[in-house]
Design an enzyme around this catalytic site. Structure first.
Site, PDB file in Angstrom:
ATOM      1  N   ASN A 164      -2.737   4.752  16.323  1.00 26.01           N
ATOM      2  CA  ASN A 164      -3.838   4.474  15.397  1.00 26.01           C
ATOM      3  C   ASN A 164      -4.263   3.023  15.569  1.00 26.01           C
ATOM      4  O   ASN A 164      -3.484   2.113  15.291  1.00 26.01           O
ATOM      5  CB  ASN A 164      -3.393   4.708  13.952  1.00 26.01           C
ATOM      6  CG  ASN A 164      -3.123   6.173  13.680  1.00 26.01           C
ATOM      7  OD1 ASN A 164      -3.957   7.024  13.964  1.00 26.01           O
ATOM      8  ND2 ASN A 164      -1.945   6.473  13.152  1.00 26.01           N
TER       9      ASN A 164
ATOM     10  N   CYS B  89      -0.683   6.005   9.940  1.00 28.04           N
ATOM     11  CA  CYS B  89       0.570   5.335  10.326  1.00 28.04           C
ATOM     12  C   CYS B  89       0.293   4.021  11.027  1.00 28.04           C
ATOM     13  O   CYS B  89      -0.462   3.982  11.993  1.00 28.04           O
ATOM     14  CB  CYS B  89       1.344   6.173  11.340  1.00 28.04           C
ATOM     15  SG  CYS B  89       1.811   7.754  10.748  1.00 28.04           S
TER      16      CYS B  89
ATOM     17  N   GLU C  15       0.819  -1.211   0.000  1.00 32.99           N
ATOM     18  CA  GLU C  15       0.000   0.000   0.000  1.00 32.99           C
ATOM     19  C   GLU C  15       0.855   1.264   0.000  1.00 32.99           C
ATOM     20  O   GLU C  15       1.970   1.284   0.528  1.00 32.99           O
ATOM     21  CB  GLU C  15      -0.927  -0.006   1.216  1.00 32.99           C
ATOM     22  CG  GLU C  15      -1.974  -1.083   1.085  1.00 32.99           C
ATOM     23  CD  GLU C  15      -2.952  -1.133   2.257  1.00 32.99           C
ATOM     24  OE1 GLU C  15      -4.122  -1.427   2.010  1.00 32.99           O
ATOM     25  OE2 GLU C  15      -2.540  -0.876   3.396  1.00 32.99           O
TER      26      GLU C  15
ATOM     27  N   CYS D 228       6.738  -4.959  15.580  1.00 27.39           N
ATOM     28  CA  CYS D 228       6.449  -3.964  16.604  1.00 27.39           C
ATOM     29  C   CYS D 228       5.007  -4.176  17.050  1.00 27.39           C
ATOM     30  O   CYS D 228       4.116  -4.362  16.219  1.00 27.39           O
ATOM     31  CB  CYS D 228       6.660  -2.560  16.049  1.00 27.39           C
ATOM     32  SG  CYS D 228       8.333  -2.345  15.394  1.00 27.39           S
TER      33      CYS D 228
ATOM     34  N   SER E 118      12.075   5.664  14.796  1.00 23.18           N
ATOM     35  CA  SER E 118      10.920   5.222  15.580  1.00 23.18           C
ATOM     36  C   SER E 118      11.398   4.832  16.974  1.00 23.18           C
ATOM     37  O   SER E 118      11.765   3.682  17.213  1.00 23.18           O
ATOM     38  CB  SER E 118      10.264   4.023  14.891  1.00 23.18           C
ATOM     39  OG  SER E 118       9.763   4.414  13.635  1.00 23.18           O
ATOM     40  N   LEU E 119      11.388   5.775  17.865  1.00 18.83           N
ATOM     41  CA  LEU E 119      11.936   5.528  19.203  1.00 18.83           C
ATOM     42  C   LEU E 119      10.899   4.835  20.094  1.00 18.83           C
ATOM     43  O   LEU E 119      11.106   3.729  20.564  1.00 18.83           O
ATOM     44  CB  LEU E 119      12.417   6.845  19.806  1.00 18.83           C
ATOM     45  CG  LEU E 119      13.202   6.739  21.103  1.00 18.83           C
ATOM     46  CD1 LEU E 119      14.451   5.901  20.935  1.00 18.83           C
ATOM     47  CD2 LEU E 119      13.556   8.133  21.627  1.00 18.83           C
ATOM     48  N   HIS E 120       9.814   5.509  20.375  1.00 15.51           N
ATOM     49  CA  HIS E 120       8.625   4.938  21.025  1.00 15.51           C
ATOM     50  C   HIS E 120       8.774   4.528  22.488  1.00 15.51           C
ATOM     51  O   HIS E 120       7.769   4.301  23.160  1.00 15.51           O
ATOM     52  CB  HIS E 120       8.069   3.731  20.254  1.00 15.51           C
ATOM     53  CG  HIS E 120       7.766   4.009  18.818  1.00 15.51           C
ATOM     54  ND1 HIS E 120       7.172   5.165  18.394  1.00 15.51           N
ATOM     55  CD2 HIS E 120       7.996   3.292  17.684  1.00 15.51           C
ATOM     56  CE1 HIS E 120       7.029   5.140  17.068  1.00 15.51           C
ATOM     57  NE2 HIS E 120       7.541   4.024  16.619  1.00 15.51           N
TER      58      HIS E 120
ATOM     59  N   CYS F 197       1.933  -2.163  15.590  1.00 18.72           N
ATOM     60  CA  CYS F 197       1.884  -1.918  14.146  1.00 18.72           C
ATOM     61  C   CYS F 197       1.164  -3.039  13.400  1.00 18.72           C
ATOM     62  O   CYS F 197       1.489  -4.214  13.560  1.00 18.72           O
ATOM     63  CB  CYS F 197       3.308  -1.771  13.620  1.00 18.72           C
ATOM     64  SG  CYS F 197       3.388  -1.604  11.828  1.00 18.72           S
TER      65      CYS F 197
ATOM     66  N   CYS G  91       3.498   8.515   0.983  1.00 15.81           N
ATOM     67  CA  CYS G  91       4.059   7.563   1.939  1.00 15.81           C
ATOM     68  C   CYS G  91       4.233   6.226   1.218  1.00 15.81           C
ATOM     69  O   CYS G  91       3.266   5.614   0.771  1.00 15.81           O
ATOM     70  CB  CYS G  91       3.109   7.439   3.125  1.00 15.81           C
ATOM     71  SG  CYS G  91       3.632   6.225   4.323  1.00 15.81           S
TER      72      CYS G  91
ATOM     73  N   SER H  55      12.195   6.535   7.375  1.00 21.74           N
ATOM     74  CA  SER H  55      11.888   6.191   8.760  1.00 21.74           C
ATOM     75  C   SER H  55      12.396   4.788   9.060  1.00 21.74           C
ATOM     76  O   SER H  55      12.126   3.841   8.321  1.00 21.74           O
ATOM     77  CB  SER H  55      10.370   6.248   8.982  1.00 21.74           C
ATOM     78  OG  SER H  55      10.044   5.811  10.286  1.00 21.74           O
TER      79      SER H  55
ATOM     80  N   GLY I 248       6.896  -1.993   5.905  1.00 19.57           N
ATOM     81  CA  GLY I 248       8.248  -2.532   5.849  1.00 19.57           C
ATOM     82  C   GLY I 248       9.309  -1.647   6.478  1.00 19.57           C
ATOM     83  O   GLY I 248       9.067  -0.498   6.825  1.00 19.57           O
ATOM     84  N   GLU I 249      10.487  -2.238   6.650  1.00 15.83           N
ATOM     85  CA  GLU I 249      11.624  -1.528   7.242  1.00 15.83           C
ATOM     86  C   GLU I 249      12.601  -1.193   6.107  1.00 15.83           C
ATOM     87  O   GLU I 249      13.283  -2.092   5.586  1.00 15.83           O
ATOM     88  CB  GLU I 249      12.271  -2.436   8.304  1.00 15.83           C
ATOM     89  CG  GLU I 249      13.616  -1.971   8.806  1.00 15.83           C
ATOM     90  CD  GLU I 249      13.657  -0.502   9.222  1.00 15.83           C
ATOM     91  OE1 GLU I 249      12.902  -0.100  10.119  1.00 15.83           O
ATOM     92  OE2 GLU I 249      14.457   0.263   8.636  1.00 15.83           O
TER      93      GLU I 249
ATOM     94  N   CYS J  50       6.650  -7.238   6.854  1.00 18.14           N
ATOM     95  CA  CYS J  50       7.823  -6.740   7.594  1.00 18.14           C
ATOM     96  C   CYS J  50       8.377  -7.867   8.437  1.00 18.14           C
ATOM     97  O   CYS J  50       7.618  -8.672   8.969  1.00 18.14           O
ATOM     98  CB  CYS J  50       7.400  -5.562   8.490  1.00 18.14           C
ATOM     99  SG  CYS J  50       8.787  -4.694   9.248  1.00 18.14           S
TER     100      CYS J  50
HETATM  101  N1  SAH Z   1       9.391   0.469   9.446  1.00 16.55           N
HETATM  102  C1  SAH Z   1       9.654   1.844   9.554  1.00 16.55           C
HETATM  103  C2  SAH Z   1       8.744   2.721   8.744  1.00 16.55           C
HETATM  104  C3  SAH Z   1       7.279   2.376   8.685  1.00 16.55           C
HETATM  105  S1  SAH Z   1       6.263   2.713  10.045  1.00 16.55           S
HETATM  106  C4  SAH Z   1       9.612   2.265  11.000  1.00 16.55           C
HETATM  107  O1  SAH Z   1       9.162   1.488  11.821  1.00 16.55           O
HETATM  108  O2  SAH Z   1      10.070   3.370  11.278  1.00 16.55           O
HETATM  109  C5  SAH Z   1       6.049   4.500  10.100  1.00 16.55           C
HETATM  110  C6  SAH Z   1       5.785   5.004  11.538  1.00 16.55           C
HETATM  111  O3  SAH Z   1       4.482   4.633  12.016  1.00 16.55           O
HETATM  112  C7  SAH Z   1       6.781   4.432  12.533  1.00 16.55           C
HETATM  113  O4  SAH Z   1       7.241   5.420  13.412  1.00 16.55           O
HETATM  114  C8  SAH Z   1       5.927   3.431  13.246  1.00 16.55           C
HETATM  115  O5  SAH Z   1       6.454   3.081  14.490  1.00 16.55           O
HETATM  116  C9  SAH Z   1       4.612   4.145  13.344  1.00 16.55           C
HETATM  117  N2  SAH Z   1       3.494   3.276  13.681  1.00 16.55           N
HETATM  118  C10 SAH Z   1       3.388   1.943  13.502  1.00 16.55           C
HETATM  119  N3  SAH Z   1       2.187   1.498  13.961  1.00 16.55           N
HETATM  120  C11 SAH Z   1       1.523   2.577  14.414  1.00 16.55           C
HETATM  121  C12 SAH Z   1       0.213   2.769  14.955  1.00 16.55           C
HETATM  122  N4  SAH Z   1      -0.631   1.761  15.089  1.00 16.55           N
HETATM  123  N5  SAH Z   1      -0.152   4.007  15.326  1.00 16.55           N
HETATM  124  C13 SAH Z   1       0.696   5.054  15.140  1.00 16.55           C
HETATM  125  N6  SAH Z   1       1.935   4.941  14.611  1.00 16.55           N
HETATM  126  C14 SAH Z   1       2.342   3.716  14.257  1.00 16.55           C
HETATM  127 FE1  SF4 Z   2       7.871  -2.999  10.597  1.00 17.75          FE
HETATM  128 FE2  SF4 Z   2       7.977  -0.327  11.063  1.00 17.75          FE
HETATM  129 FE3  SF4 Z   2       5.732  -1.732  11.541  1.00 17.75          FE
HETATM  130 FE4  SF4 Z   2       7.859  -2.060  13.113  1.00 17.75          FE
HETATM  131  S1  SF4 Z   2       6.655  -0.172  12.871  1.00 17.75           S
HETATM  132  S2  SF4 Z   2       6.564  -3.700  12.282  1.00 17.75           S
HETATM  133  S3  SF4 Z   2       9.528  -1.877  11.630  1.00 17.75           S
HETATM  134  S4  SF4 Z   2       6.674  -1.426   9.574  1.00 17.75           S
END
Ligand code: SAH
Ligand code: SF4
Length: 392
Positions: free
Chosen positions: A335, A378, A125, A151, A258-260, A154, A140, A236, A204-205, A147
Site C-alpha cells: 500500500n 495496512c 489511529e 520498516c 511480518s516476514l516479508h 511502512c 485494527c 502481529s 506500533g509494535e 514505532c
Molecule cells: N508492527 C506490527 C503490526 C503493525 S503493521 C508488525 O509489523 O507486524 C501490520 C502489517 O502491515 C504488518 O505485516 C506490516 O508489515 C504491514 N505493512 C506495513 N506497511 C505496509 C504497506 N505499506 N503496505 C502493506 N503492508 C504493510
Molecule cells: Fe513498526 Fe510494524 Fe510499521 Fe515495522 S511494519 S515500522 S514494526 S508498525
C-alpha cells in the site's frame, strides 16, 4: 548462540531489557487533573483495590465490570443495579472514559478510520474493516504512538516512537469503535456483534509494549465483559523473538508474523529488526508458539514489493522455511503512501507467488487492500497532526 536456539538466560535478559525500554515510553498516569481515577484499563484486582480505598466492598467490582465492559456504560447514573448515593460517590472518585475521536473518515469500501486523541493530546489511529460477506468485521488497533522500528515500506515506521499506549487506551480504541456503531446491548437485550474481531495491526509494535497490550487483551477476553475469544484476536509482530514465547503462553492469541523477506540480507534492509533477531531465530520461535502446536495456524504476512521480494525463487524459499509449521501466508499488495520508496508487485507476480505457496499446501490469500482512499490500509497509518506533534 545457535541460530534458532536462543539460550534461555539470554532470552530472559533480553526480555528484561525490552521491558525496561518499554517503561521509558510509558503512558501518562490514568488519573485526571481533578484526582479522579480512570477505571477503564484496570484489572479486576485493581478495581477492587480502588473500591477498598473508598470503603467499598469487592463485589462492587463485579457490578462495575459488567456495566463498563458488557453494557458499555460511561455514566455511573445509568448503573441501575447500584443505588443513587453510591452512583454519586463513584462519580466523585472515578471516571469511565473513551479516547476522543478527533477525526472519523469512512472509505468508499465502508472501512472506517478513527483518529483518536488521548488525554495528553497524543494521537493514534484505529481502523474498522467490515467483512464483505458477513455482517461483522475486524477492528485494527494501535499499540503505540509511532514505532521504534523503521520498516522501509511502512508509513508508521517514518514516525519515531512518541510513546506506548496504556491498557486503557488500547481497550478504549475498541470500546470507542463500538460506540461509533452503537454496538452495546440495547435495553431489550439485543446485542449486535459487528465488531467481533481484533487485529493488533495498527500503529506500533505490540511486543515492544507487551505489558499494556497483554493487560488490554486480558480485559477484552474476560467472559463477563467484552468476552472476545482468544481465537478472535490476532497479534502481529515484526519479530520480537524473546517476547513471542511469553505472548503465546500468557495470552494464547493468534499470531501473525511480518516476514516479508526470506533472506537475511534483504530482511535486514526492509525489516531492520532482523539484524537483532534473524530469520532462523524467528522461524524457530514460530515453531515453538503454543497455538501452532494446537493446530491454530500462524499467519505469515508478506508484503509484495515489485522487483524486491516477489520472485518465484522467493516463494520457493518461503515454503522451504515454513515447512512443517501450521501456517497460512497472507500476501499483502504493498500500500503506497506519500513518498514511499516501493511499488506494488504486478498481479502476475502475485498470482505466481501465491500459486507456489498454495501448491506447497499453505493457503495463500491475497489481502484485498481496504480503505486505501483514506490512508487506512495496512502500513498507511500516520497523520500530519501527529508528525508535527512528534517533531515538536
Ligand atoms: N508492527 C506490527 C503490526 C503493525 S503493521 C508488525 O509489523 O507486524 C501490520 C502489517 O502491515 C504488518 O505485516 C506490516 O508489515 C504491514 N505493512 C506495513 N506497511 C505496509 C504497506 N505499506 N503496505 C502493506 N503492508 C504493510
Ligand atoms: Fe513498526 Fe510494524 Fe510499521 Fe515495522 S511494519 S515500522 S514494526 S508498525
Amino acid at each position: 548462540m545457535n541460530a534458532g536456539q536462543m539460550n534461555a538466560d539470554l532470552t530472559e535478559a533480553e526480555r528484561i531489557r525490552i521491558l525496561a525500554k518499554t517503561a521509558r515510553f510509558a503512558p501518562p498516569p490514568a488519573r485526571l487533573a481533578d484526582g479522579r481515577r480512570e477505571l477503564v484499563g484496570l484489572s479486576r484486582a485493581e478495581i477492587i483495590a480502588e473500591l477498598a480505598a473508598i470503603g467499598e466492598k469487592p463485589f462492587r467490582a463485579k457490578q462495575l465490570w459488567h456495566w463498563i465492559y458488557h453494557q458499555g456504560t460511561t455514566d455511573f447514573c445509568r448503573m441501575s443495579s447500584i443505588a443513587r448515593p453510591l452512583q454519586e460517590k463513584l462519580a466523585e472518585h472515578f471516571v469511565i472514559g473513551r479516547p476522543e475521536a478527533a477525526e472519523v473518515l469512512t472509505s468508499t469500501d465502508a472501512t472506517r478510520k478513527f483518529l483518536f486523541r488521548f488525554r495528553d493530546g497524543q494521537e493514534a489511529e484505529t481502523v474498522y474493516i467490515p467483512d464483505r460477506q458477513e455482517d461483522r468485521g475486524a477492528v485494527c488497533i494501535s499499540s503505540q504512538v509511532g514505532c521504534t522500528l523503521s520498516c522501509r515500506f511502512c508509513h508508521t515506521g517514518t514516525q519515531t516512537l512518541v510513546r506506548n499506549l496504556g491498557a486503557a487506551e488500547i481497550v478504549g480504541q475498541f470500546m470507542a469503535a463500538r460506540d461509533s456503531y452503537g454496538e452495546w446491548p440495547s435495553p431489550r437485550g439485543e446485542t449486535p456483534r459487528l465488531l467481533s474481531t481484533i487485529v493488533l495491526m495498527g500503529m506500533g509494535e505490540p511486543l515492544y509494549n507487551y505489558e499494556n497490550v497483554a493487560k488490554a487483551m486480558t480485559i477484552v477476553m474476560d467472559g463477563e465483559g467484552i468476552g472476545l475469544s482468544r481465537r478472535r484476536i490476532t497479534l502481529s509482530t515484526s519479530g520480537v523473538v524473546p517476547m513471542m514465547d511469553r505472548a503465546g503462553t500468557e495470552l494464547g492469541v493468534n499470531l501473525a508474523v511480518s516476514l516479508h523477506a526470506v533472506r537475511d540480507d534483504l530482511r535486514d534492509e526492509i525489516v531492520p529488526l532482523n539484524r537483532k533477531y534473524p530469520i532462523a531465530d524467528l522461524i524457530a520461535a514460530c515453531r515453538r508458539y503454543p497455538a501452532a502446536s494446537n493446530a491454530r495456524r500462524i499467519t505469515f504476512e508478506y508484503v509484495m514489493l515489485k522487483g524486491i521480494n516477489d520472485t518465484e525463487a522467493d516463494a520457493r524459499e518461503l515454503v522451504r522455511l515454513i515447512a512443517g509449521i501450521p501456517a497460512k501466508v497472507n500476501l499483502i499488495p504493498f500500500n503506497p503512501w506519500p513518498g514511499s520508496p516501493y511499488e506494488t508487485s504486478t498481479q502476475g507476480a502475485i498470482d505466481r507467488f501465491a500459486a507456489i505457496v498454495m501448491d506447497a499446501g499453505f493457503s495463500s490469500p491475497v489481502r484485498t487492500p481496504r480503505g486505501r482512499d483514506i490512508l487506512a490500509a495496512c502500513g498507511q497509518l500516520r497523520t500530519e497532526s501527529r508528525r508535527e506533534r512528534a517533531v515538536a
